[in-house]
Scaffold this motif. Structure first.
Motif, PDB file in Angstrom:
ATOM      1  N   PRO A 344       0.836  -1.202   0.000  1.00 11.32           N
ATOM      2  CA  PRO A 344       0.000   0.000   0.000  1.00 11.32           C
ATOM      3  C   PRO A 344       0.875   1.259   0.000  1.00 11.32           C
ATOM      4  CG  PRO A 344      -0.677  -1.532   1.728  1.00 11.32           C
ATOM      5  CD  PRO A 344       0.630  -2.029   1.187  1.00 11.32           C
ATOM      6  N   LYS A 345       0.349   2.306  -0.607  1.00 11.30           N
ATOM      7  CA  LYS A 345       1.084   3.575  -0.622  1.00 11.30           C
ATOM      8  C   LYS A 345       1.173   4.188   0.761  1.00 11.30           C
ATOM      9  CE  LYS A 345      -0.083   5.188  -5.264  1.00 11.30           C
ATOM     10  NZ  LYS A 345      -1.049   5.984  -6.017  1.00 11.30           N
ATOM     11  N   HIS A 346       0.086   4.064   1.526  1.00 13.50           N
ATOM     12  CA  HIS A 346       0.003   4.727   2.822  1.00 13.50           C
ATOM     13  C   HIS A 346      -0.126   3.707   3.932  1.00 13.50           C
ATOM     14  CE1 HIS A 346      -0.733   8.295   0.445  1.00 13.50           C
ATOM     15  NE2 HIS A 346      -1.709   7.641  -0.187  1.00 13.50           N
ATOM     16  N   GLY A 347       0.313   4.082   5.131  1.00  7.12           N
ATOM     17  CA  GLY A 347       0.138   3.214   6.282  1.00  7.12           C
ATOM     18  C   GLY A 347      -1.329   2.943   6.564  1.00  7.12           C
ATOM     19  N   ASP A 348      -2.158   3.921   6.303  1.00  6.59           N
ATOM     20  CA  ASP A 348      -3.606   3.770   6.488  1.00  6.59           C
ATOM     21  C   ASP A 348      -4.181   3.091   5.247  1.00  6.59           C
ATOM     22  OD1 ASP A 348      -6.323   4.010   6.646  1.00  6.59           O
ATOM     23  OD2 ASP A 348      -6.337   6.183   6.952  1.00  6.59           O
ATOM     24  N   THR A 349      -4.591   1.825   5.413  1.00  7.07           N
ATOM     25  CA  THR A 349      -5.024   1.072   4.229  1.00  7.07           C
ATOM     26  C   THR A 349      -6.522   1.189   3.960  1.00  7.07           C
ATOM     27  OG1 THR A 349      -5.286  -0.929   5.554  1.00  7.07           O
ATOM     28  CG2 THR A 349      -3.156  -0.626   4.460  1.00  7.07           C
ATOM     29  N   SER A 350      -7.193   2.058   4.708  1.00 10.01           N
ATOM     30  CA  SER A 350      -8.636   2.187   4.482  1.00 10.01           C
ATOM     31  C   SER A 350      -8.937   2.848   3.139  1.00 10.01           C
ATOM     32  CB  SER A 350      -9.278   2.992   5.616  1.00 10.01           C
ATOM     33  OG  SER A 350      -8.833   4.336   5.575  1.00 10.01           O
ATOM     34  N   VAL A 351      -7.918   3.459   2.534  1.00 14.72           N
ATOM     35  CA  VAL A 351      -8.136   4.140   1.253  1.00 14.72           C
ATOM     36  C   VAL A 351      -8.102   3.186   0.060  1.00 14.72           C
ATOM     37  CG1 VAL A 351      -7.184   6.287   2.152  1.00 14.72           C
ATOM     38  CG2 VAL A 351      -5.672   4.671   0.985  1.00 14.72           C
ATOM     39  N   LEU A 352      -7.679   1.948   0.290  1.00 18.22           N
ATOM     40  CA  LEU A 352      -7.624   0.983  -0.818  1.00 18.22           C
ATOM     41  C   LEU A 352      -9.020   0.721  -1.376  1.00 18.22           C
ATOM     42  CD1 LEU A 352      -5.214  -1.737   0.661  1.00 18.22           C
ATOM     43  CD2 LEU A 352      -4.640   0.188  -0.832  1.00 18.22           C
ATOM     44  N   ARG A 353      -9.084   0.412  -2.659  1.00 22.90           N
ATOM     45  CA  ARG A 353     -10.354   0.005  -3.279  1.00 22.90           C
ATOM     46  C   ARG A 353     -10.089  -1.099  -4.284  1.00 22.90           C
ATOM     47  NH1 ARG A 353     -11.786   2.056   0.319  1.00 22.90           N
ATOM     48  NH2 ARG A 353     -13.246   3.733   0.729  1.00 22.90           N
ATOM     49  N   ASN A 354     -10.722  -2.254  -4.088  1.00 22.42           N
ATOM     50  CA  ASN A 354     -10.599  -3.306  -5.109  1.00 22.42           C
ATOM     51  C   ASN A 354     -11.708  -3.137  -6.148  1.00 22.42           C
ATOM     52  OD1 ASN A 354     -12.962  -4.403  -4.126  1.00 22.42           O
ATOM     53  ND2 ASN A 354     -12.006  -6.200  -3.206  1.00 22.42           N
ATOM     54  N   LYS A 355     -11.768  -4.055  -7.102  1.00 26.30           N
ATOM     55  CA  LYS A 355     -12.709  -3.846  -8.214  1.00 26.30           C
ATOM     56  C   LYS A 355     -14.175  -3.903  -7.767  1.00 26.30           C
ATOM     57  CE  LYS A 355     -12.763  -8.624 -10.023  1.00 26.30           C
ATOM     58  NZ  LYS A 355     -14.116  -9.123 -10.225  1.00 26.30           N
ATOM     59  N   ASP A 356     -14.399  -4.487  -6.576  1.00 25.96           N
ATOM     60  CA  ASP A 356     -15.766  -4.528  -6.062  1.00 25.96           C
ATOM     61  C   ASP A 356     -16.071  -3.335  -5.156  1.00 25.96           C
ATOM     62  OD1 ASP A 356     -16.054  -7.065  -7.325  1.00 25.96           O
ATOM     63  OD2 ASP A 356     -14.962  -7.959  -5.642  1.00 25.96           O
ATOM     64  N   GLY A 357     -15.119  -2.390  -5.098  1.00 22.92           N
ATOM     65  CA  GLY A 357     -15.348  -1.199  -4.294  1.00 22.92           C
ATOM     66  C   GLY A 357     -15.068  -1.381  -2.816  1.00 22.92           C
ATOM     67  N   LEU A 358     -14.567  -2.552  -2.460  1.00 19.08           N
ATOM     68  CA  LEU A 358     -14.263  -2.802  -1.045  1.00 19.08           C
ATOM     69  C   LEU A 358     -12.860  -2.302  -0.694  1.00 19.08           C
ATOM     70  CD1 LEU A 358     -15.737  -6.409  -0.717  1.00 19.08           C
ATOM     71  CD2 LEU A 358     -16.580  -4.353   0.452  1.00 19.08           C
ATOM     72  N   PRO A 359     -12.643  -1.912   0.571  1.00 19.77           N
ATOM     73  CA  PRO A 359     -11.324  -1.385   0.977  1.00 19.77           C
ATOM     74  C   PRO A 359     -10.314  -2.511   1.168  1.00 19.77           C
ATOM     75  CG  PRO A 359     -12.818  -1.410   2.858  1.00 19.77           C
ATOM     76  CD  PRO A 359     -13.616  -1.890   1.682  1.00 19.77           C
ATOM     77  N   LEU A 360     -10.071  -3.270   0.115  1.00 18.60           N
ATOM     78  CA  LEU A 360      -9.187  -4.432   0.178  1.00 18.60           C
ATOM     79  C   LEU A 360      -8.167  -4.359  -0.945  1.00 18.60           C
ATOM     80  CD1 LEU A 360     -11.886  -7.183   0.792  1.00 18.60           C
ATOM     81  CD2 LEU A 360     -10.234  -6.322   2.465  1.00 18.60           C
TER      82      LEU A 360
END
Lengths: 507, 507, 507
Positions: A344-360
């Motif tokens: 991940p770019k940031h320590g806070d991984t809540s910003v991630l988005r997979n193709k289903d829109g989930l923060p994974l």
């Protein structure tokens, strides 16, 4: 409650101030203590002697920040360019750390006439160690609570594992999770949220005293949320009150959280040639040298060598820079999630988005998230940083081949996980278990638990063994290919048996 | 590609030759280096400083073979009677080892004007250590690849475990196995076949250089097949480039390959009284003394003590002779195979024949092979060799009783394995699984995997715990009688449930 | 048989008495040896040199009891007020220990003209260490055999686990258990009953000699029944013949019996912050100091610190008294039984009675026994003793919160066990398995084995992790909540599948 004043303390702590005179370390000239710290020591020498002795061993008790600043920059353990008077001209004692930034500290309280913080936070350590505090604050470690607890998927997983259960009407029912259990399982490593919820009276050897009442305390988890609002606990690795660089550099410290079955870094290291040589020879090495000289101060890396220490050659060439963002030299994330993926770019991984829109970081079938992960260029840069460390002892072709092998292992293992995921999906689709398609908990049935073992335990083990130059038994029989294979077979058998039972029932 | 000549090297490696002057070890008189090794060191000090520092710690960097030959024979670490000039009169440096027998080395290449072998082999070490090289060459360790990969039964097992799998049409299908995965699982310990398949260009700090392209490299497996045709890797135990006798004598080295679940020597040792005392006191022992004096240099044995070191009493009585054939003091083979049996006569076990004509030490139901195993007389002789070591600290009756106990354990555990085998045969015969009777893979179904656990993990653990004077938890709950018992029950349940399902289906 | 007289011995042991002169320890003045011990040493130096060297390292070989008695009481390692002549004025050698109380020793025999006991018992050690012998004699450790073997419930469990099995007529049949297997599994820790059943002739290097024939020997189990009728083996922790306080204080000693999966004290310690600091720093600590000074001699506790050592502060305040009753500071019993409960009053637990009249600390569904367990007042007292140790390094509120957390964990985990027990009872009641209601073995079917795992492995792990300030992975994934949850699910699935099969069969 009998409130104790300073006078009482002096009466109680009648022992003459012989504390330092008794310690071997102080045969040399005693550096100046602040008056406040002297007062702390007078009583705490009596009441918590272990803490005082530990501090007496520490560098903090021996060197004033002003002295530290006179060292060559590469040898310094502090990154502040200057340290404000009066803190610069006394050694770093109890009061120096436990009184900092008191305005921010909701845990600040009146203790024997002094205003004291219970919890010393990275923000406080940052007065002398600002670079380290800043690096750490951007790391995944600093965000270890939120990344786990605020992600709805992981949150469900955590609660499924550590909740009490009962069997009711032929079904296993999840009951509640206590804060105490959270505190000693997942959040012992990830950290707890320490909040002040008032004052409490405690009966001590000195009578009753009033202290702040803290939630989920004690805890030294690496992502702890502190009463001053800061994130993290330096004491997770630099254990109180020696704050030793040696302890932090030794693998036992990392091993507290990074161990089998889910993160078998310690176990793989123990089995590797690096670990063999460490275990056989490390008593002759220098674990306090700054900078840390490859080959001379140590023969094989510990966790800190590859991941965050400042490394130089004997003649001073810089091999790797110090970083307290422990992912700074990592390009691929191997553990804790279903499939590998770029860091991940940031320590806070809540910003991630997979193709289903989930923060994974990946989709359920492995596709890498498009938002929040580092790009190929950044991956290459980081791999080069890590390779520099390897290259100190290994030839270029050796190192290249090592990382090619790792790339292949990641691909193979991820393909085994995908096979397991597809079996799980089949079980769901045929109604043999209830999970995502039914909008149900995907972590609480036997076939789901088998699937979790595949990626959380077995695939991690193989990938770690590959990444850390080899732990053949881990990769094969201990928690590796044998287990991936056997467990996949058991998943299939589970499905077949339920299909058969369903078929027979419907006859 | 810019080919670099010697001139370029000198320009690049501009650092004055201060290397040795900087090391503490060289305050004493510096023994002579060969010119070639001096040249190696000039650059490699810059580019792989860890290797150079490691070598500086080694005995190789400090003592010339000619000096070594002046020691009393019992104290010598070299077994050659003489060492040819010029190698005898310089210390053993980079070039001395990496240039030997170049005619045989397909990995010999031109490196900065020198003809260098990439891989140093037991045949090369044998120049100074011929007895060790010869002993080793006859050992099972030296034949570790062939014994595994060329035996059709084991080969099938290996490929079943480490192949990628997919689920197709309700069945688990074995896909291919990559060389990379072979290299980091089974063959990381057993060794890989390192062949030269041409040259490759590598981008290094010094620009592009050409080096041999080696298959399945890096690898330090104990049975490695080297580019000079020799078998083995001394570096498996005497890790590069310190080649330490201390590291080889400490149990962490053996523990890299001999550990749970399949060969739990390390785990059992850790739990034994021998291990307890080792872990508590070994920092005070002498791990470099030759000969190794029982009681004085060490209090309890490590792996090397019982299996291969030269042991004497304080006053010089020879208790056990050195051997680099690690099975030389063993009479019974406890692990890795279905049933225990007498040790093979030769390191190469392909010559064994069981009653079914297969190259295996026992038949499927336990009968010992008639060809290739040592006889009772040889067994007695070896047991006596081992007993001599035990007798240094334990009375005769103690030692006798210990080995009686081991004999009984082997018999009991083998009978449990036979019970498991008969269950498996029943499953095959009833068509609940497909194996030998059907001419199918006997290692890839759930009941087969349970059966493998019985002999590969659990029976091994119990036998090791018995052989190594006790690891009660290993023999009971960790991977022992509990597991043998529980798993046998699960095998039976598996059979019963499939029988029942079959019966119901046919109603 | 050629009986050897003293003359023969002298001829055989021709070596001049240079023994002590050769040891580094004896450059200082040699304390007087008894004549008998001198004679022992002359031969045993030849025949069991390891034992002699070990003894030479010991305090026993260096200090006479009369010298020991001159030390300040707090520094003494012996608790006798005086030691009878002549033993007081020689060092404690072979004969001093192996000849004591010969009238009681059925293993006393004529050995080369001396009357020697084979087994030295706690009763013998008690001559100089009477307080320790007495404390130990009342502990659960001293009664470790009877508590296991004479309790009908545990006896059934033991025999179920370690008996050989065969499959006959579609059923698993328990066969016999051998003494050898008992000796190397459960009773390796718990101890064996060592009885003299006559004399035997043994072939040694000195020819044939006659020695007592002992049952289930060798054994150093902590509850051993000795040929003099006494209980226990001091050598279980103070290993022969160094009898080191250092070894006994290091955790590897306790780890021989207290380790995963059933008693994971060592594993939890390794993962805790205490263990981290021990593993990182203990090479700098003082493990032989008496008294043991908290903070100064050690930074973090080992097992001995919390459970039995005499601990003081640097300035001499007594923090905890020495006790060789290892349960003396314990109020709750966490392991080995289905549910937690108050500590037994006596080391001999056969006096316990649960509500069903069985000699067990709880009923099958958790109700605590009314006879034989300590009351709340005694619990509070012991918790305070333990808290004193914690308080040396941790604040009162920290310690309080720690034990509140433990209380909660015990309650939660016990509730998970109750859920598992109820599932088992359902399986029994529905005839899916045969156990208590059928008057059958409750430990030998798959569902019963799953139930055993719940309390013997998983709940223990979580409770230990909680008690020992944290081993988050143990409490979560290693053998903790994950496993409790997964295994409960598997128990339920086992029940469901058998119900379904029964239902289909009866269609």
């Amino acid at each position: 409650m009998k409130k104790l004043g300073i006078l009482t303390i002096i009466l109680v702590c009648f022992t003459p101030f012989l504390l330092l005179a008794q310690t071997p370390a102080t045969k040399v000239k005693i550096p100046p203590l602040s008056q406040e710290t002297s007062a702390c020591l007078e009583c705490h020498k009596q009441f918590t002697p272990g803490i005082v002795e530990d501090w007496l061993r520490s560098r903090h008790s021996k060197i004033m920040p002003s002295t530290a600043l006179k060292m060559r920059e590469i040898e310094r353990r502090i990154s502040a360019k200057k340290v404000a008077t009066p803190y610069g001209n006394v050694v770093v004692g109890c009061f120096e750390c436990h009184s900092l930034n008191s305005g921010k500290h909701k845990d600040n309280f009146d203790h024997m006439g002094f205003k004291i913080n219970v919890v010393v936070s990275p923000n406080d350590c940052g007065i002398c160690h600002p670079a380290e505090a800043k690096e750490f604050s951007g790391s995944k470690k600093a965000h270890a609570i939120g990344n786990l607890a605020k992600n709805p998927v992981y949150h469900t997983f955590v609660e499924t594992v550590i909740s009490k259960k009962a069997v009711k009407g032929g079904k296993i029912v999840q009951l509640d999770v206590s804060d105490f259990t959270r505190q000693e399982t997942c959040f012992s490593c990830h950290g707890t949220e320490v909040k002040v919820i008032g004052m409490q009276e405690v009966e001590t050897k000195m009578g009753k005293i009033e202290i702040p009442n803290l939630t989920q305390w004690p805890n030294q988890g690496v992502g702890r949320i502190n009463p001053d609002g800061s994130l993290g606990a330096c004491s997770a690795c630099h254990a109180r009150h020696e704050f030793s660089i040696e302890v932090a550099r030794k693998p036992y410290t990392c091993a507290q959280c990074h161990l089998e079955p889910d993160v078998p870094a310690w176990n793989v290291y123990h089995e590797s040639k690096h670990g063999d040589i460490y275990l056989s020879n490390s008593q002759k090495w220098n674990f306090t040298a700054v900078p840390w000289k490859v080959g001379r101060d140590f023969q094989t890396p510990t966790c800190a060598t590859c991941h965050n220490s400042l490394i130089t050659t004997v003649d001073g060439r810089r091999v790797a820079e110090r970083s307290h963002d422990f992912g700074a030299r990592l390009w691929v994330r191997l553990f804790g999630l279903i499939y590998s993926h770029p860091q991940p770019k940031h320590g806070d991984t809540s910003v991630l988005r997979n193709k289903d829109g989930l923060p994974l970081p990946t989709a359920f079938t492995g596709e890498v998230a498009t938002v929040g992960l580092i790009d190929r260029e950044e991956q290459t840069k980081r791999k080069k940083l890590m390779s520099e460390v390897c290259n100190s002892c290994h030839s270029t072709s050796w190192v290249n081949r090592h990382f090619e092998k790792l790339d292949n292992t990641i691909k193979e293992v991820d393909s085994m996980i995908l096979a397991s995921t597809l079996l799980l999906v089949e079980a769901w689709n045929q109604g043999l278990a209830e999970g995502l398609p039914q909008g149900k908990n995907p972590f609480d049935e036997a076939i789901e638990q088998m699937w979790i073992r595949q990626w959380l335990f077995y695939s991690n083990s193989i990938k770690y063994a590959s990444a850390m130059t080899g732990a053949p038994d881990y990769a094969t029989f201990k928690n590796g290919w044998w287990n991936l294979t056997e467990n996949l077979q058991q998943m299939k058998d589970w499905v077949e048996l339920r299909k058969k039972a369903k078929e027979l029932s419907s006859k």
